[in-house]
Design an enzyme around this catalytic site. Structure first.
Site, PDB file in Angstrom:
ATOM      1  N   ASP A 318       0.861  -1.166   0.000  1.00 40.06           N
ATOM      2  CA  ASP A 318       0.000   0.000   0.000  1.00 40.06           C
ATOM      3  C   ASP A 318       0.912   1.235   0.000  1.00 40.06           C
ATOM      4  O   ASP A 318       2.082   1.139   0.390  1.00 40.06           O
ATOM      5  CB  ASP A 318      -0.886  -0.034   1.248  1.00 40.06           C
ATOM      6  CG  ASP A 318      -1.934   1.069   1.252  1.00 40.06           C
ATOM      7  OD1 ASP A 318      -2.348   1.482   0.155  1.00 40.06           O
ATOM      8  OD2 ASP A 318      -2.319   1.508   2.345  1.00 40.06           O
ATOM      9  N   ASP A 680      -2.797  -1.288   5.692  1.00 35.41           N
ATOM     10  CA  ASP A 680      -3.223  -0.814   7.009  1.00 35.41           C
ATOM     11  C   ASP A 680      -4.734  -0.677   7.131  1.00 35.41           C
ATOM     12  O   ASP A 680      -5.265  -0.603   8.229  1.00 35.41           O
ATOM     13  CB  ASP A 680      -2.563   0.524   7.349  1.00 35.41           C
ATOM     14  CG  ASP A 680      -2.842   1.595   6.294  1.00 35.41           C
ATOM     15  OD1 ASP A 680      -3.545   1.296   5.310  1.00 35.41           O
ATOM     16  OD2 ASP A 680      -2.365   2.727   6.463  1.00 35.41           O
ATOM     17  N   ASP A 684      -7.597  -3.457   2.843  1.00 34.64           N
ATOM     18  CA  ASP A 684      -6.450  -4.332   2.577  1.00 34.64           C
ATOM     19  C   ASP A 684      -6.638  -5.741   3.135  1.00 34.64           C
ATOM     20  O   ASP A 684      -5.901  -6.655   2.780  1.00 34.64           O
ATOM     21  CB  ASP A 684      -5.174  -3.733   3.199  1.00 34.64           C
ATOM     22  CG  ASP A 684      -4.824  -2.382   2.606  1.00 34.64           C
ATOM     23  OD1 ASP A 684      -4.966  -2.230   1.384  1.00 34.64           O
ATOM     24  OD2 ASP A 684      -4.426  -1.482   3.361  1.00 34.64           O
TER      25      ASP A 684
END
Length: 1006
Positions: A318, A680, A684
């Site tokens: 990410d 996070d 995800d």
């Protein structure tokens, strides 16, 4: 009463169409009877909870493993044999069954840990449930119910939301009760800032979550404004419900770790050669790795994850909060110069909300000019954010961009030098380690004391700015404005110069400012323009709600007119900057042959700019086939997608939704990659669960992400992953070192028994001695190999393939060579004592023993038929052995010295062989023994224990051995040491083969 189309795209329909489709009423809400009928159809507004597996089933599943089943069988067979043997020899008690009991205890411990891990893994679903609010303000039967349980919501309900509320279901925004509405939805979409919501329908039905501006999603939070919305989806039909379904699907797709696959293959190939200590030492290696990783801020939730990291080929990361700081920072400040068309460019240091993190380059200290003073005044007063210090980190409260402006004000300082000194002293007096609910910002407070806010013109999408009317101590009103630079410039007619003077903004000045804006935007900076206005007309005397002009402030349509003829003072460029250490970590990944793929919910331009800056892409690299919006990528054919994902170098996927991330991870795994996924947010979680190893952020990460992950980064730092990868590779190497050491040693024991039998010699080693050797060599040295430091070039090698064999043909050949030498040396020294009085100048005749021919030794069974065969007595320690009654006893009771030599060689040679296991291919000249002091200590312990049974009389009698002389010890060392030279030669050829393979495999990751 039921919504006719379950796939109704509410975001692309007007409010009126949504009301008609859901058969509801914005003025009265749903009736009680309608609610009941809808609940029967849609169910409760809650996430499903699957029935958990019973404990007995979880326990049984832990034994559904090839290695575990074989060890269980081995324990049962061992128990049976011990039982039979015990009856014959009259042994009883626990000590007689020590070996099977130890194996069973290991398996029970393994089962307990496995059950605990599985229970922990499924807590991700419970964490999702915690994101749902308990109550909501709902319009029912014409009246608002202020605290209706959120689980009772149904599609069509009318809900009012305000600042701080969690959204209880997926909703269509109906109308705003304030001029703007901001929602924090980064945990769901990955966007780095709070999002402005609108009642306007989106033109397209096929649009990503980030583009659904008129939708509010369950689990997100209102950070600014108040609104009324229509419930569209509840329970498992919400976006967060879909994520739960994806987590459950990902759980069903759990695959064996690379290590487990290799161990299963290893077991299938060499069941008979399994060392008893294998499960124990592997668990010890993983546990040691877990501790080392924790020291480096990587917290491992599942032991096999430690090793899985070592063979990672792709890291899907990410962006927000992982590669970047997740803290908006002002990076560049543009102020006006001495004349129109002249600008000053200041670069701002620091990437956090810590006011003392860096300064402003080239800022004249103690001489804040009028233009910079006005910039500081607007940045502070046109601002509703704050900063707190919690858990050793400065954090924003409110909108992150406004918090960044507060930090800018602190770095600019104040024009009053005495006040600045007091502010600096107050900063030094604050205990930096203590948590503070609010960080006192001295410079911001100084500007606040000079002006009082009397009115706010909230942000809206049309004018893209916000303003405040402030009143000075003298009672003079002023309008301060901040917003999108293009819009603020469009409504500005004047410029404030460096000395505070005002001039008209001409065409040339406007063009220069636009050029500067374009330059900042190309760096992916979010730009804000700052302006003010003193000629306020009827608002010059505004002092509150009782003022005659107050009515105009109630209608946001008037705000653009009020914010006209502005005086432009400057602009700032902000962004969520990359972490300083990330670029180096990306380079380390490239050297290690690991590809980095960025998957983010942020916009494409920002993602590309960050990726170029941190080194995912080279300067000037063509990224037309490496950068995609998630929706566009999935629209490509499967072949095209596979070619893109299997290409070399990095990729970036922006505006990605949870299903996009999951599909990318699945495709990579199907292509044979070992995938580590970082994240996070809630969005995800499915991909974290599906990946070979999911890595969550410990500070910024949601509980959902943490519970779905295999590993948590305590410092949210991408570079920690690279350290963990190196540790994972080192752990795998250490486990291979143990297996290499154990198997080659076991081969040696087998070879010695085989050679003795094949040559017809007396039995060199008795069972109790072999058991002793296994206990000594399988214990301290094997465990100490888990402390081996990583090879010097461990992060310069490409990752091993997931289908790489634990024992390939070359390694097996090495096992055979070393094992054969162990066998030859053990049997050879036995024969030497019987047949030679010296070897390489070492005198062996000191004990007075008789020599026989090698032929006699191999045909010792025929001894009773030998005429005239005599044997002289010999001494061992303080004991003398006589053979007057029966000379043939020389080959049975008289073999005690030869047996001792064989046992000592076996112990010594395996100690030296443990040094060979320091590195698979690294020479002892490069990785000397002292790099692992624990191994040297373990060798000392093993030798010490061996000396103990040699020189303590009752122990020597138990093991059937005798003390050795100095010359005999020299012989033991001479026979044992060549095992190091032989393996050094094998390592030399191993390095050549590994280098050739490395060159061929590294091309893919270039």
């Amino acid at each position: 009463m039921i919504m006719e189309d379950k796939n109704f795209a509410a975001w692309s329909r007007s409010v009126e169409q949504c009301v008609d489709e859901l058969k509801t009423d914005l003025q009265k809400g749903l009736t009680s009877s309608s609610v009941e009928r809808r609940r029967e159809y849609y169910g409760w507004n809650e996430l499903e909870k699957e029935d958990g597996k019973p404990l007995w089933k979880l326990v049984l599943e832990q034994f559904d493993d090839t290695l575990v089943r074989i060890l269980l069988l081995a324990a049962l067979v061992s128990f049976f044999l011990k039982y039979i043997d015990g009856h014959k020899n009259g042994e009883s008690g626990l000590t007689a069954y020590l070996e099977p009991v130890v194996i069973l205890l290991i398996l029970i411990l393994n089962a307990v840990v496995g059950v605990w891990q599985e229970n922990n893994a499924e807590k991700a679903l419970e964490a999702l449930k915690e994101m749902q609010p308990e109550n909501a303000k709902v319009l029912r039967d014409g009246m608002f119910v202020p605290d209706l349980p959120a689980r009772e919501l149904v599609p069509g309900d009318i809900v009012e939301l305000k600042v701080g509320d969690k959204v209880p279901a997926d909703m269509r925004l109906a109308f705003l009760k304030t001029s703007t509405l901001r929602v924090e939805q980064s945990s769901l979409t990955g966007e780095s800032v709070a999002v402005i919501k609108s009642t306007q329908a989106v033109e397209m039905e096929d649009v990503e979550l980030q583009g659904k501006d008129c939708m509010l999603f369950a689990g997100t939070t209102i950070v600014n404004g108040c609104c009324v919305s229509i419930v569209i989806s509840t329970g498992m039909a919400t976006e967060i419900g879909k994520i739960q379904s994806q987590i459950q699907e990902a759980s069903l797709e759990d695959h064996d770790t690379p290590l487990k696959k290799k161990l299963d293959e290893f077991v299938a190939l060499a069941v008979a050669a399994i060392p008893e200590g294998l499960p124990t030492v592997i668990t010890t290696c993983l546990a040691l790795g877990t501790r080392k990783m924790a020291q480096k801020n990587a917290i491992v939730r599942k032991l096999p994850s430690v090793e899985t990291l070592g063979c990672t080929t792709v890291i899907c990361s990410d962006k927000t909060g992982t590669l970047t700081t997740n803290q908006m920072s002002v990076m560049e400040l543009i102020a006006n110069g001495n004349s129109a068309g002249k600008v000053r460019d200041f670069f701002v240091e620091g990437t956090t909300y810590n006011p003392l993190d860096g300064g402003i380059l080239n800022l004249p200290e103690g001489n804040l000019d009028k233009n910079l003073q006005t910039i500081a005044e607007i940045a502070e007063l046109c601002n509703d954010a704050g900063i707190i210090y919690k858990a050793h980190q400065f954090r924003a409260t409110g909108v992150p961009t406004e918090a960044a402006l507060k930090v800018l004000v602190e770095k600019l300082g104040v024009p009053d030098l005495q006040a600045q000194v007091k502010i600096n002293l107050a900063r030094e007096a604050v205990e930096s380690s203590a948590d503070q609910k609010v960080v006192h910002l001295g410079c911001c407070d100084w500007w606040n004391d000079k002006q009082t806010r009397v009115a706010s013109l909230e942000f809206d999408r049309c004018r893209k700015s916000m303003g405040v009317i402030v009143q000075s101590r003298e009672g003079k009103n002023c309008l301060l404005v901040k917003g999108a630079v293009e819009n603020v410039l469009e409504r500005s007619a004047f410029l404030q110069l460096k000395d505070g003077s005002i001039v008209e903004m001409d065409h040339r000045s406007r063009e220069i400012l636009h050029t500067k804006l374009n330059s900042m935007s190309s760096k992916a900076l979010r730009c804000l323009g700052l302006a003010y206005k003193e000629a306020l007309g009827e608002f010059s005397t505004y002092d509150g709600e009782k003022h005659p002009a107050h009515g105009k402030l109630l209608d946001p349509a008037n705000y653009a007119t009020i914010e006209s003829d502005l005086i432009f003072v400057g602009m700032v460029g902000l962004r969520d900057p990359p972490r300083e250490e990330v670029k180096g970590a990306i380079n380390d990944c490239r050297d290690a042959g690991i590809r980095v793929i960025v998957i983010t919910g942020d916009n494409k331009n920002t993602a590309e700019a960050i990726c170029r800056e941190i080194g995912v892409f080279y300067d000037g690299e063509d990224i037309s086939r490496k950068s995609f919006i998630g929706k566009d990528f999935l629209a490509l054919s499967i072949d095209q997608r596979c070619r893109i994902l299997s290409g070399s170098g990095g990729c970036v996927f922006s505006r990605a939704e949870p299903r996009h991330k999951q599909e990318i991870v699945r495709m990579l795994k199907d292509a044979g990659e070992v995938v580590a996924m970082t994240g996070d947010g809630v969005n995800d979680a499915p991909a974290l669960k599906l990946a070979d190893i999911g890595i969550a952020m410990g500070i910024a990460g949601t509980e959902v992400a943490k519970e779905a992950a295999d590993m948590i980064l305590a410092d949210d730092n991408f570079s920690t992953i690279v350290s963990a990868v190196a540790e994972g590779r080192s752990i795998y190497n250490n486990m291979k070192a143990f297996i290499r050491y154990m198997i080659s040693s076991n081969f040696g024991e087998v070879a010695s028994i085989f050679l003795t039998a094949a040559l017809g010699m007396p039995e060199g080693l008795i069972p109790v001695q072999l058991l002793w050797v296994n206990l000594v060599t399988d214990g301290p040295p094997a465990t100490a190999l888990g402390f081996n430091p990583p090879d010097l070039d461990i992060m310069k090698k490409p990752p091993r393939r997931s289908d790489d064999k634990l024992i390939n043909a070359w390694v097996f050949f090495r096992y055979l060579v070393i094992g054969l030498y162990v066998g030859v040396a053990t049997v050879g020294i036995f024969a030497l004592w019987y047949t030679q009085d010296s070897f390489l100048g070492i005198d062996l005749s000191g004990d007075g023993h008789s020599l026989v021919s090698f032929s006699q030794l191999t045909k010792w069974g025929e001894c009773p038929s030998w005429e005239g065969f005599k044997v002289e007595p010999f001494t061992a320690g303080s004991k003398t052995f006589f053979f007057d009654n029966n000379p043939c006893d020389y080959f049975t009771t008289g073999k005690v010295k030869a047996t001792t030599l064989s046992l000592s060689v076996l112990v010594a040679i395996e100690m030296f062989n443990s040094l060979n296991a320091l590195s698979e291919d690294g020479s002892l000249l490069v990785m000397p023994p002292w790099v692992n002091p624990w191994l040297l200590l373990a060798m000392s312990i093993s030798f010490g224990l061996h000396f103990l049974i040699l020189y303590v009389p009752f122990l020597a009698k138990t093991f059937g051995i005798v003390p050795l002389s100095l010359n005999e010890w020299i012989l033991v060392l001479v026979v044992s040491l060549p095992v190091i030279l032989i393996d050094e030669v094998l390592k030399f050829f191993g390095r050549r083969m590994a280098e050739a393979e490395r060159r061929s495999r590294k091309l893919k990751y270039a």
